[in-house]
Write an enzyme that holds these catalytic residues in place. Structure first.
Site, PDB file in Angstrom:
ATOM      1  N   ASP A  50      36.268  34.179   0.474  1.00 18.52           N
ATOM      2  CA  ASP A  50      36.295  34.682   1.846  1.00 18.52           C
ATOM      3  C   ASP A  50      36.523  36.186   1.851  1.00 18.52           C
ATOM      4  OD1 ASP A  50      36.942  33.788   4.956  1.00 18.52           O
ATOM      5  OD2 ASP A  50      38.102  35.538   4.318  1.00 18.52           O
ATOM      6  N   TYR A  55      37.346  44.455   5.547  1.00 16.35           N
ATOM      7  CA  TYR A  55      38.200  44.592   4.374  1.00 16.35           C
ATOM      8  C   TYR A  55      37.730  45.713   3.456  1.00 16.35           C
ATOM      9  CZ  TYR A  55      39.522  39.779   5.665  1.00 16.35           C
ATOM     10  OH  TYR A  55      39.921  38.640   6.325  1.00 16.35           O
ATOM     11  N   LYS A  84      32.423  38.245   7.644  1.00 15.70           N
ATOM     12  CA  LYS A  84      32.684  38.321   9.079  1.00 15.70           C
ATOM     13  C   LYS A  84      32.069  39.568   9.701  1.00 15.70           C
ATOM     14  CE  LYS A  84      37.146  36.337   7.833  1.00 15.70           C
ATOM     15  NZ  LYS A  84      37.174  36.787   6.424  1.00 15.70           N
TER      16      LYS A  84
END
Length: 303
Positions: A50, A55, A84
């Site tokens: 993930d 990030y 995401k």
């Protein structure tokens, strides 16, 4: 139900796609560390990875995936990769455009699960339409949301054509989000836990420590076992190989009904991060809406 659980066990999402029940998270990890961690995790048998554009380590994750596949002989389809939509990319056209940058950084032709990272005010329904478009085009295997409360979930259900496959939320012994989980359960939406270990307050909790001592396990192992027996997918973050091994050594014991109830009773709903912490929502302005650039971040995060 959970007696025969193993690292290979999966959860079947509402579109029939199977997701591993435990994986590796990489928040607050630079590209070099993310690459090393992902490669090591794959060598240990992890298949769920993930990440997120926010990030700042999609490139490192992609490098770790490539190295891990080469080292183990596994194929791309053996892995389940989640990323995401960055908050700053939200909206219909910008989501579609920036998805191409995500694929390039990851070095992949598709992702298994694409999530809206946060419900950005005034944009997340248009972003959801973009995810539906990507899903219908076969660019992603499943679509979902992250950090959506019960109200946001209901808005997507009312406005969208496709029911989200999953809602990734903060979940741990002190943040258990019953209201969100209830709406999710009513609509066959899976729950995935970020920050499943809950930091020091959970790891130092005497109730969990006593349960851990009884089973001859660590507190972290008891918490992750609690997630699994709560039917929640979990993605603990670690960069340490010994902890990666420890986090998946949870299949040789089972929490009793009474132990589950004791941990359920620790819920305080003390979130570590929520909507009001972002520049685009409320007045707190505590958490800026930007990619977490590291010294080793590539320039292409601007897409």
């Amino acid at each position: 139900m959970f007696d025969n659980y193993s690292l290979d066990s999966t959860y079947t999402l509402n579109n029939g796609v199977k997701i591993p029940r435990i994986g590796l998270g990489v928040w607050k990890t630079d590209n070099k560390t993310a690459a090393d961690s992902v490669e090591t995790a794959i060598k240990h048998g992890y298949t769920l990875i993930d990440t997120a554009k926010q990030y700042g380590n999609e490139t490192g994750v992609g490098q770790g995936i490539a190295a891990g596949l080469e080292a183990t002989g596994k194929k791309r389809e053996d892995l389940f990769v989640t990323t995401k939509v960055f908050n700053g990319d939200q909206g219909f056209d910008s989501t579609l455009q920036n998805f191409e940058g995500t694929l390039k950084r990851l070095g992949l032709e598709y992702v298994d699960l694409y999530l809206i990272h946060w419900p950005v005010d005034g944009k997340y329904l248009d972003t959801w339409r973009a995810l539906e478009t990507l899903y219908k085009a076969g660019r992603v295997r499943a679509i979902g949301v992250s950090n959506f409360d019960e109200g946001h979930l209901q808005e997507v259900l009312d406005a969208g054509e496709i029911v989200p496959a999953l809602d990734q939320i903060e979940f741990n012994p002190i943040v258990q989000d019953a209201a969100i989980r209830e709406v999710a359960a009513e609509n066959n939406i899976a729950i995935e836990a970020w920050s499943p270990l809950g930091g020091g307050e959970s790891l130092n909790n005497p109730v969990i420590q006593e349960i851990a001592q009884k089973h001859g396990k660590s507190v972290a192992q008891v918490i992750l076992r609690f997630d699994l027996q709560s039917d929640i997918i979990t993605i603990p973050k670690t960069v340490h190989e010994n902890r990666m091994a420890e986090n998946i050594d949870i299949f040789d014991f089972k929490l009793t009904k009474e132990e589950m109830q004791l941990i359920q009773g620790l819920n305080q709903e003390k979130r570590s991060l929520w909507l009001d912490d972002f520049d685009w929502h409320g007045d707190a302005n505590a958490y800026h809406d930007q990619v977490e650039h590291w010294d080793d971040s590539p320039a292409d995060y601007a897409d």
